[in-house]
Every structure is written in structure tokens, then in C-alpha cells.
Write an enzyme that holds these catalytic residues in place. Sequence first.
Site, mmCIF file in Angstrom:
data_model
loop_
_atom_site.group_PDB
_atom_site.id
_atom_site.type_symbol
_atom_site.label_atom_id
_atom_site.label_comp_id
_atom_site.label_asym_id
_atom_site.label_seq_id
_atom_site.Cartn_x
_atom_site.Cartn_y
_atom_site.Cartn_z
ATOM 1 N N GLY A 96 0.814 -1.206 0.000
ATOM 2 C CA GLY A 96 0.000 0.000 0.000
ATOM 3 C C GLY A 96 0.842 1.249 0.000
ATOM 4 O O GLY A 96 2.049 1.212 0.290
ATOM 5 N N PRO A 97 0.248 2.387 -0.312
ATOM 6 C CA PRO A 97 0.979 3.656 -0.310
ATOM 7 C C PRO A 97 1.405 4.036 1.107
ATOM 8 O O PRO A 97 0.881 3.490 2.085
ATOM 9 C CB PRO A 97 -0.039 4.644 -0.884
ATOM 10 C CG PRO A 97 -1.368 4.021 -0.633
ATOM 11 C CD PRO A 97 -1.160 2.542 -0.692
ATOM 12 N N GLY B 195 -1.533 3.621 7.382
ATOM 13 C CA GLY B 195 -1.802 2.901 8.636
ATOM 14 C C GLY B 195 -1.374 1.458 8.673
ATOM 15 O O GLY B 195 -1.861 0.697 9.512
ATOM 16 N N THR C 64 1.588 0.012 9.585
ATOM 17 C CA THR C 64 2.305 -0.318 10.824
ATOM 18 C C THR C 64 1.369 -0.272 12.027
ATOM 19 O O THR C 64 1.361 -1.180 12.867
ATOM 20 C CB THR C 64 3.480 0.651 11.027
ATOM 21 O OG1 THR C 64 4.316 0.632 9.876
ATOM 22 C CG2 THR C 64 4.289 0.259 12.256
ATOM 23 N N SER D 151 -2.702 1.792 -21.918
ATOM 24 C CA SER D 151 -4.030 2.022 -21.344
ATOM 25 C C SER D 151 -4.665 3.337 -21.776
ATOM 26 O O SER D 151 -5.860 3.541 -21.565
ATOM 27 C CB SER D 151 -3.949 1.979 -19.812
ATOM 28 O OG SER D 151 -3.115 3.011 -19.343
ATOM 29 N N LYS E 147 -6.658 3.155 -10.237
ATOM 30 C CA LYS E 147 -7.041 4.296 -11.077
ATOM 31 C C LYS E 147 -8.332 4.937 -10.582
ATOM 32 O O LYS E 147 -8.538 6.150 -10.744
ATOM 33 C CB LYS E 147 -7.198 3.841 -12.527
ATOM 34 C CG LYS E 147 -5.875 3.510 -13.211
ATOM 35 C CD LYS E 147 -6.077 2.939 -14.599
ATOM 36 C CE LYS E 147 -4.736 2.609 -15.255
ATOM 37 N NZ LYS E 147 -4.897 1.981 -16.585
#
Length: 647
Positions: free
Chosen positions: A210-211, A215, A217, A551, A594
Site C-alpha cells: 500500500g501507499p 496505517g 504499521t 491504457s 485508477k
Amino acid sequence: MKDFFNKLVRSGSRERAASGLGTQEDQLKRQVAALYGLYTGVMGAEKVVLKAGKLGALELMRSNELPERVLALQKLVFEDPTIDTLPSAQDIPGILGDIEEELADLCARRTLEERIEKKIAEKMEERHQEYVQEIRMQVIKEESDANAENPQTLKKYALLEKLETRKLTRSAMELLRPATLDEIVGQERAVEALRAKLASPYPQHLILYGPPGVGKTTAARLVLEEAKKLRNTPFSQDAPFIEVDGTTLRWDPRDVTNPLLGSVHDPIYQGARRDLAESGVPEPKPGLATDATGGILFIDEIGEMDPMLQNKLLKVLEDKRVFFDSAYYDPSDTSVPKYIKKLFEEGAPADFVLIGATTREAGDITPAVRSRCAEIYFEPLTPKHIEEIVYNAAIKLDVVIEPEVPHLISDYTIEGRKAVNILSDAYSMALLRGGNAQEAVIITSEDVYRVAQVSRLSPYVNRKASATLEAGKVFGLGVSGYLGSVLEIEAVAFPAEKGKGSIRFNDTAGSMAKDSVFNAAAVVRKLTGQDLASYDLHVNIIGGGRIDGPSAGTAIVSAIVSAITGKPIRQDVAITGEISIQGRVKAVGGVFEKAYGAKQAGIVTMIIPHENKADIPEGHLGLDIRPVTTVEEALAILFDENQAASA
């Protein structure tokens, strides 16, 4: 030694024979009596009686018959209860000779054992004296250490003690960090999956994707605390949560320093205890894997960890132990302490659950590590999520915020951690502005703007959807890592002399996007019947963004068709999909991510390839998801003026 006893026994027999005492039978009886006496002297009378009882030779020993006494002697000396044949008169001399040989061996062994036992006793006494001397030296050292202080050392010690009393308040991040799972915003599905995989009798190793700042950690730490309270999990109340940053872990080929798995401090290297170094004993130092036993080893940014160290970690995950090796270790060395011998021979325990977190994509993680772990994806945060995080943080800070502040902060970041940082900085600005005189601290939009200016922040999204229509302009969708983004694609067409038209396109957009333009030319001719060679056509990706995949093909076709025909395109719609020269919209990657980029830009409708329909839930993020198979279906949605008007 054996020869000496043989001579001793046989010389006695010869002397008796030479003296002519009695008949041959009398001489044999005396010889048997002498052998009994010798055997009893070596073994002891009580042991002889006990052994005779066990071997069934007690009655034979008491017999007056020579063959029976010889048979008993055979049983005793050879310790064989199966000997039960009475020897004949002719066999007795030979049997007595064999008994003499065995007794000679027995006497030699006993003498040697006594000598060894004596040496052992001497060594034990010597060791005892050394131990007493070590204790004496330790006591002397402790006494001398007590007197090692001087005014300078005492002054420095007092300064350290004074520094210990100086405390600052908690940092804003400590205060605003989620304290319960309910406070983690926008990750309901990820948290549920994390709980299911840890709150089980058989918890799994995990990799969290994930970015940053969403959250990962905090969720792992809080889920462990929850799992400790459940009966069906193996985590005890004192289960540790050991956290380490994967970017700091490097493999040392000498294995001298390995904070993750542990290392061996050989005597020639620094780090070994002085007493062990002087005696040449290597000392294993268990690492974080052992510290995490019974709990969780959390490796943040595991994708950045040294590949060699990742491979070494795999072995530990399989064995649940860390093994050490050293050329200096001698298992026969009696000076090696028990704990060191145990570590070398049995290894150190390393039974833990691994949780790795990364902002990289799954393909960047070693396949062998991924195969041993379940995978959970944390989702990017939407502007609404950021606003909720800001509201919750304001409550914890006990401040009042203007209604525009949460929305304003959501324009500058998509990270929860960054949003909290901006709010805490604005809080400081508000305190400075008010001079700490006001009862309630009020954070205004101006405070946020001042923070953004000082920190050189710029709005995360500077392209916004609108309810208007515009010819030759369309929103495409791109993705980088876990973050989606909106691509603003525009096209303009000018009539040119037939067959002498040209096509211009951003070189910075990449060769794949350029191929999409040429594919679009064939599709446009099929749809409109017009040859692009009759136009001077310019296609542009605003901002010069690079497109790594195909794409944007359908979006480029839509922009060109709009530019040639003059039909306006809805500006609240974004589209993604590869275009084939037959006009079919083909599947692409990153559709789920996206959608977050579309939502961030205020897009209402998202057009995706029909083949990607299963990749994204219906109504995801409140978007109107429209799967299409052909470019005609996509154009019908993009050119729908009625839908734009209602929007």
C-alpha cells in the site's frame, strides 16, 4: 601390566608344583583357591557374593568338588551365566590358564582406573582452587570498582542524572496516532483481513502492500494487541512486537554484524566478552528474530531489504531457529559456557510471525518470500478519508477548526500521516498567532495556507473535473505504484492538403503511447471514414506525463474523434483501456488504483474495459463504473450531453 600379573599367577603355580606338595589334584585345588583369593581381592568379597548369586554360581563356589569350583570361577570371571558344563580333569589346567589371562586383564584395568580416578580428583581440586581464586578476584574487582570514582566522574554522572529529569511532552504524532482499530480510516477491508489472519490458532506470515501513510504499521500493532486477548490465538499477554526498518538491514558476508538474525563475535573481532576473547571462545549474539519469538517481527519497507538477507530469512522461517557457525568453536573445549554450547549446537529460537510492509509493488518482492506469506493490500485514501482523519485529529488536539480546513488539507495530500502533520503545523501557527492568550485555539484556512507556503506544498491534484463539455479534450487514467492519477489528454486537428497531413505527439509520453496514436488513426478512419492524412493533427498529454502502457489508447481515440468531428466530450468522465485496430477496448492493469485517481479529481463516471469488470466492485468509491467492449460504446457515454447536463 598384564604380563606382570601373568608372571605373578604362574610363578605361584610353578613354586607349588616344584615343592612337590600333594598330588596334582591338590595342586589344582590350591591354584583354584589362589585365583578365588585374587579375584576377591580385586572385586571385594561382597561384590563377589552378589555376582555369584546373580550368575547362579553360589552353590558351586561352596562345593568341595574341583570341577564345580572351576565352573563357578568361570562364571564369575567371564560373567557368563550360560557356562554350565562341568570341566573334565584334562580340561581344568587349560581353563585355569584362560582364567589367569582374564584376571590379569582385570587387574590391569583396575589399576589403570584407580590411577585415572586419582588424576581426576587432583584436577577437580585444582579447578576448585581456580574457581575460588576467580571469586576472590571478582570480589577484589568489585571492591576496587567501588573506589574507582573520582570528582570528575561523579560530576559527569550527576550531569547525566540531571538530564534524565528533563522531559518534553509527547510529539504530535504520538498523540494523534490511532489508539484503536476503529480510528484507522479507510482500511476496513484490509484491517478485517489482517485480523482474520492473525487472530487464529495458526497465524500466517503476511506482506502488507500500500501507499505510505495509510496505517499499515499501526494496524499490525493494534491487531496484535487484540489477538492477545483472544483464547484461540498462540500470542501470550507478553508477546513482543519487534519493529525494524528494512532499509537499514544489510548482509555482512563475515556474519560479524547481523541485527536481524544474529551474529557470532569471534575472539579476534571487537564485541566479544573480554574473558571469552582471552580464552579464544566465540560468542553468538542472537538478533531481532530471536527477540520476536512468541510475537511479531515487523519489517517496514521489506522490499528495500538486502536480497541476500531476505534469502537467509527464508531458512529461519522454515526452521523456526537461527543457527550459528564459527571456525573458532571447539565443542570439546571444557571452558565453553553452557549457553554458548547450546546456541552453537541447538541454535537460538526464532518462532515468530513475520509481517512485512512495503510501498513497492508485489513484483519487487523476492518470489520465495511472497510464496511463504499471505498478501494484504491497503487502499489509497480518498479526500473524504483525509477529511475524516483531520476531524479526528482536531478532536484529540482539542482545537476548533474552520469548516474549510479538512477539505483544504485533503487538496495537499493523500497520506493520513502527512495530513496530521499539516494540521499539527497549522496548530502551531494558530498558537503563535494568538499568543497563547485565547481560551480556544482556532485553526483557520489561512494557517493551513501559511504551512503550505513554508513547506513548499502544492495541491496533489491540479486537474479537476467539471460539468461542462469540451471538444478535443478527455480525461485518461494512469497508475504509479498504488496511486492512480488523471491524465489530461487534448487533441486539435486542422484540415491539410489531402494526403500531406502530419501527426505530432509528445516524445516524453513514451513509445507505447505513440503506438496508441497510430492505432487510433486506423480506428478513427473506421469510425468516421476520414483519413488522418488529410489533417495536421497534434495530440498532447498535458504536463508531459509518461505513459508506460497502452491504457491511454481509448482516451486518445476519443480525443482525436472529438477534434475531427467537433463533438464535445463530458469533463466529468475518465476512461481507461487499450484500443485495438478493430476498435475493441482491451483489458488494462491497475483499474482498482485508477479509481482513486478519478475520485481525487472529482470524476463522476469511470469507463473501463468489460474484461476488467471483475477487478473493481460496482459503485466503488461512489463512482458510476461503466464497462465497455467497443470504442463506440465509450464514445456514446463521452458524447452524452444529457448525462452531462444532469450531472
